[in-house]
Design a protein around this motif. Structure first.
Motif, PDB file in Angstrom:
ATOM      1  N   ILE A  60       0.832  -1.204   0.000  1.00  0.00           N
ATOM      2  CA  ILE A  60       0.000   0.000   0.000  1.00  0.00           C
ATOM      3  C   ILE A  60       0.871   1.260   0.000  1.00  0.00           C
ATOM      4  O   ILE A  60       1.979   1.274   0.545  1.00  0.00           O
ATOM      5  CB  ILE A  60      -0.939  -0.001   1.223  1.00  0.00           C
ATOM      6  N   ASP A  61       0.372   2.318  -0.655  1.00  0.00           N
ATOM      7  CA  ASP A  61       1.015   3.631  -0.632  1.00  0.00           C
ATOM      8  C   ASP A  61       0.526   4.364   0.613  1.00  0.00           C
ATOM      9  O   ASP A  61      -0.660   4.677   0.727  1.00  0.00           O
ATOM     10  CB  ASP A  61       0.636   4.396  -1.903  1.00  0.00           C
ATOM     11  N   GLY A 108       0.665 -13.341  10.032  1.00  0.00           N
ATOM     12  CA  GLY A 108       1.455 -12.415   9.219  1.00  0.00           C
ATOM     13  C   GLY A 108       2.103 -13.062   8.019  1.00  0.00           C
ATOM     14  O   GLY A 108       2.205 -12.443   6.952  1.00  0.00           O
ATOM     15  N   GLU A 109       2.549 -14.304   8.159  1.00  0.00           N
ATOM     16  CA  GLU A 109       3.225 -14.985   7.059  1.00  0.00           C
ATOM     17  C   GLU A 109       2.265 -15.413   5.969  1.00  0.00           C
ATOM     18  O   GLU A 109       2.639 -15.548   4.805  1.00  0.00           O
ATOM     19  CB  GLU A 109       3.991 -16.194   7.593  1.00  0.00           C
ATOM     20  N   GLU A 110       0.983 -15.634   6.322  1.00  0.00           N
ATOM     21  CA  GLU A 110       0.000 -16.128   5.367  1.00  0.00           C
ATOM     22  C   GLU A 110      -0.681 -15.015   4.573  1.00  0.00           C
ATOM     23  O   GLU A 110      -1.226 -15.266   3.495  1.00  0.00           O
ATOM     24  CB  GLU A 110      -1.078 -16.936   6.096  1.00  0.00           C
ATOM     25  N   LEU A 111      -0.676 -13.804   5.102  1.00  0.00           N
ATOM     26  CA  LEU A 111      -1.388 -12.710   4.460  1.00  0.00           C
ATOM     27  C   LEU A 111      -0.666 -12.234   3.206  1.00  0.00           C
ATOM     28  O   LEU A 111       0.538 -12.413   3.055  1.00  0.00           O
ATOM     29  CB  LEU A 111      -1.540 -11.540   5.432  1.00  0.00           C
ATOM     30  N   SER A 112      -1.413 -11.580   2.335  1.00  0.00           N
ATOM     31  CA  SER A 112      -0.828 -10.972   1.138  1.00  0.00           C
ATOM     32  C   SER A 112       0.074  -9.815   1.530  1.00  0.00           C
ATOM     33  O   SER A 112       0.075  -9.354   2.679  1.00  0.00           O
ATOM     34  CB  SER A 112      -1.940 -10.459   0.219  1.00  0.00           C
ATOM     35  N   ASP A 113       0.848  -9.314   0.568  1.00  0.00           N
ATOM     36  CA  ASP A 113       1.719  -8.170   0.833  1.00  0.00           C
ATOM     37  C   ASP A 113       0.920  -6.993   1.374  1.00  0.00           C
ATOM     38  O   ASP A 113       1.306  -6.346   2.346  1.00  0.00           O
ATOM     39  CB  ASP A 113       2.454  -7.754  -0.438  1.00  0.00           C
ATOM     40  N   ARG A 114      -0.205  -6.683   0.736  1.00  0.00           N
ATOM     41  CA  ARG A 114      -1.025  -5.554   1.168  1.00  0.00           C
ATOM     42  C   ARG A 114      -1.542  -5.765   2.579  1.00  0.00           C
ATOM     43  O   ARG A 114      -1.420  -4.882   3.448  1.00  0.00           O
ATOM     44  CB  ARG A 114      -2.215  -5.353   0.234  1.00  0.00           C
ATOM     45  N   ASP A 115      -2.097  -6.931   2.855  1.00  0.00           N
ATOM     46  CA  ASP A 115      -2.718  -7.170   4.152  1.00  0.00           C
ATOM     47  C   ASP A 115      -1.685  -7.257   5.269  1.00  0.00           C
ATOM     48  O   ASP A 115      -1.906  -6.762   6.374  1.00  0.00           O
ATOM     49  CB  ASP A 115      -3.560  -8.441   4.107  1.00  0.00           C
ATOM     50  N   ALA A 116      -0.535  -7.861   4.990  1.00  0.00           N
ATOM     51  CA  ALA A 116       0.518  -7.918   6.004  1.00  0.00           C
ATOM     52  C   ALA A 116       0.994  -6.509   6.346  1.00  0.00           C
ATOM     53  O   ALA A 116       1.224  -6.176   7.521  1.00  0.00           O
ATOM     54  CB  ALA A 116       1.687  -8.766   5.511  1.00  0.00           C
ATOM     55  N   GLY A 117       1.126  -5.658   5.319  1.00  0.00           N
ATOM     56  CA  GLY A 117       1.543  -4.287   5.554  1.00  0.00           C
ATOM     57  C   GLY A 117       0.523  -3.487   6.335  1.00  0.00           C
ATOM     58  O   GLY A 117       0.868  -2.730   7.252  1.00  0.00           O
ATOM     59  N   LEU A 118      -0.761  -3.647   6.000  1.00  0.00           N
ATOM     60  CA  LEU A 118      -1.812  -2.931   6.707  1.00  0.00           C
ATOM     61  C   LEU A 118      -1.858  -3.316   8.182  1.00  0.00           C
ATOM     62  O   LEU A 118      -1.934  -2.454   9.067  1.00  0.00           O
ATOM     63  CB  LEU A 118      -3.174  -3.224   6.065  1.00  0.00           C
ATOM     64  N   PHE A 119      -1.811  -4.607   8.453  1.00  0.00           N
ATOM     65  CA  PHE A 119      -1.897  -5.092   9.834  1.00  0.00           C
ATOM     66  C   PHE A 119      -0.680  -4.629  10.631  1.00  0.00           C
ATOM     67  O   PHE A 119      -0.800  -4.158  11.767  1.00  0.00           O
ATOM     68  CB  PHE A 119      -2.012  -6.616   9.817  1.00  0.00           C
ATOM     69  N   THR A 120       0.498  -4.735  10.047  1.00  0.00           N
ATOM     70  CA  THR A 120       1.715  -4.312  10.739  1.00  0.00           C
ATOM     71  C   THR A 120       1.685  -2.819  11.048  1.00  0.00           C
ATOM     72  O   THR A 120       2.041  -2.384  12.152  1.00  0.00           O
ATOM     73  CB  THR A 120       2.950  -4.652   9.895  1.00  0.00           C
ATOM     74  N   GLU A 121       1.267  -2.020  10.083  1.00  0.00           N
ATOM     75  CA  GLU A 121       1.193  -0.567  10.265  1.00  0.00           C
ATOM     76  C   GLU A 121       0.200  -0.198  11.358  1.00  0.00           C
ATOM     77  O   GLU A 121       0.509   0.608  12.260  1.00  0.00           O
ATOM     78  CB  GLU A 121       0.781   0.082   8.935  1.00  0.00           C
ATOM     79  N   ALA A 122      -0.993  -0.786  11.315  1.00  0.00           N
ATOM     80  CA  ALA A 122      -2.029  -0.454  12.293  1.00  0.00           C
ATOM     81  C   ALA A 122      -1.622  -0.886  13.700  1.00  0.00           C
ATOM     82  O   ALA A 122      -1.816  -0.143  14.673  1.00  0.00           O
ATOM     83  CB  ALA A 122      -3.345  -1.111  11.899  1.00  0.00           C
ATOM     84  N   LEU A 123      -1.047  -2.073  13.821  1.00  0.00           N
ATOM     85  CA  LEU A 123      -0.644  -2.553  15.134  1.00  0.00           C
ATOM     86  C   LEU A 123       0.491  -1.708  15.708  1.00  0.00           C
ATOM     87  O   LEU A 123       0.490  -1.368  16.899  1.00  0.00           O
ATOM     88  CB  LEU A 123      -0.228  -4.018  15.039  1.00  0.00           C
ATOM     89  N   SER A 124       1.463  -1.349  14.864  1.00  0.00           N
ATOM     90  CA  SER A 124       2.571  -0.519  15.322  1.00  0.00           C
ATOM     91  C   SER A 124       2.076   0.818  15.851  1.00  0.00           C
ATOM     92  O   SER A 124       2.475   1.265  16.935  1.00  0.00           O
ATOM     93  CB  SER A 124       3.559  -0.283  14.175  1.00  0.00           C
ATOM     94  N   MET A 125       1.205   1.458  15.087  1.00  0.00           N
ATOM     95  CA  MET A 125       0.713   2.767  15.504  1.00  0.00           C
ATOM     96  C   MET A 125      -0.188   2.665  16.727  1.00  0.00           C
ATOM     97  O   MET A 125      -0.169   3.535  17.606  1.00  0.00           O
ATOM     98  CB  MET A 125      -0.026   3.426  14.343  1.00  0.00           C
ATOM     99  N   GLY A 126      -0.978   1.611  16.801  1.00  0.00           N
ATOM    100  CA  GLY A 126      -1.817   1.424  17.974  1.00  0.00           C
ATOM    101  C   GLY A 126      -0.998   1.266  19.245  1.00  0.00           C
ATOM    102  O   GLY A 126      -1.340   1.818  20.306  1.00  0.00           O
TER     103      GLY A 126
END
Length: 323
Positions: free
Chosen positions: A21-22, A121-139
């Motif tokens: 994701i951009d 995290g390993e099973e998700l697509s590139d987009r979904d892994a990035g979204l989840f990682t970003e949201a969790l980090s910021m949370g």
């Protein structure tokens, strides 16, 4: 000085380093941007509750459940609303809550499950892994950044969740804790693995440690190797080689991966962070994995990729959940 070869960069397929994701930081700035996105039925919302997000199995693989704003309960006063970015013209936002995930009438909704990033995290697509990682980090950052370190005054989220401000306008930006993680290799090409006291029996991984103020990554590798295991790393520049990096939002780390060439092999663990440490040949590690004498780190971690970079390919073991 030993000429034992070190693995070559880059590490590939790091599960949490994939970013499709951009993030489109310019879209965070307008004061009404987030509110306008919530008004659009085209916006997609990721819900994160207590570190877990909804996922569903599809013919294309495991996917995050991303909903239209009207399908998501109104955020509570303590929930973080966050702009994540844009993908193929679609804006993505997140609602991050410390509360447990909501229950459904039958325990699931169309096969939907709430799962943690370590699990999926390993099973998700590139987009979904990035979204989840970003949201969790910021949370995680918001959860511990509630008051001004200068005045003790409460902070308010602005810039679509990416900045927190004091009443006088002083801004605070997201923080990430840099840590090194390293495959330490002996002069006879064995790998050093350690066991932390808090881990289950037989769990082994490569050594790691946080970067101290005023310290470069390479010096951290040398310091941590000696402090945790009593092993000396070579002093030449080529004795420490960067291999790759991965965010690790548990809660707020960036793991910077290295291979390092040891010049001593005597082990003296600190007994605090590392309770046991051993040198392994490839044959010894394969046998220990086969018998259960060693449980490796999970595939979602950069630690696993560092071990595999030295080993020469995937480890001959079935993954077990990281505890």
């Amino acid at each position: 000085m030993s000429s034992v070869p070190l693995p070559s960069p880059p590490l590939r397929d790091l599960a949490l380093s994939r970013q499709h994701i951009d993030r489109a930081g310019v879209n965070r700035v307008p004061p009404a941007a987030l509110a306008q996105m919530w008004e659009s039925p085209d916006t997609r919302v990721l819900q994160v509750h207590a570190g877990r997000a909804p996922v569903v199995q599809t013919p294309q693989g495991l996917q995050l459940v991303l909903r239209a704003p009207a399908e998501v309960p109104a955020p509570g006063p303590d929930d973080l609303q966050l702009y994540l970015g844009v993908d193929d013209g679609v804006h993505h936002v997140a609602v991050v809550s410390a509360e447990s995930e909501p229950e459904t009438a039958d325990g699931s909704a169309g096969g939907e499950e709430w799962r943690g990033l370590r699990e999926v995290g390993e099973e998700l697509s590139d987009r979904d892994a990035g979204l989840f990682t970003e949201a969790l980090s910021m949370g995680n950052w918001h959860a511990v950044t509630r008051f001004s370190p200068r005045t003790g005054e409460p902070l308010t989220a602005t810039t679509s969740g990416w900045v927190k401000v004091e009443p006088d306008g002083k801004e605070h930006f997201p923080r990430t804790d840099a840590a090194v993680i390293m495959a330490i290799i002996s002069p006879d090409d064995r790998l050093l693995l350690g066991h932390q006291p808090i881990w289950p029996a037989n769990r082994y991984s490569v050594l790691a440690g946080f970067v101290e103020p005023g310290e470069c990554f390479e010096d951290t590798v040398r310091r941590e190797a000696f402090e945790e295991a009593g092993v000396v790393i070579g002093s030449d520049a080529e004795d420490v080689r960067y291999l790759g990096s991965q965010p690790w939002p548990f809660p707020a780390s960036l793991m910077v991966g290295f291979a390092a060439r040891a010049v001593t092999t005597e082990i003296k663990v600190d007994g605090d962070e590392i309770a046991l440490a051993r040198w392994f040949s490839r044959e010894e590690l394969a046998e220990e994995l086969r018998t259960g004498g060693v449980l490796p780190p999970p595939g979602v971690s950069i630690a696993r990729r560092l071990i595999e970079a030295w080993y020469g390919g995937p480890l001959p073991v079935q993954d077990q959940p990281w505890v």
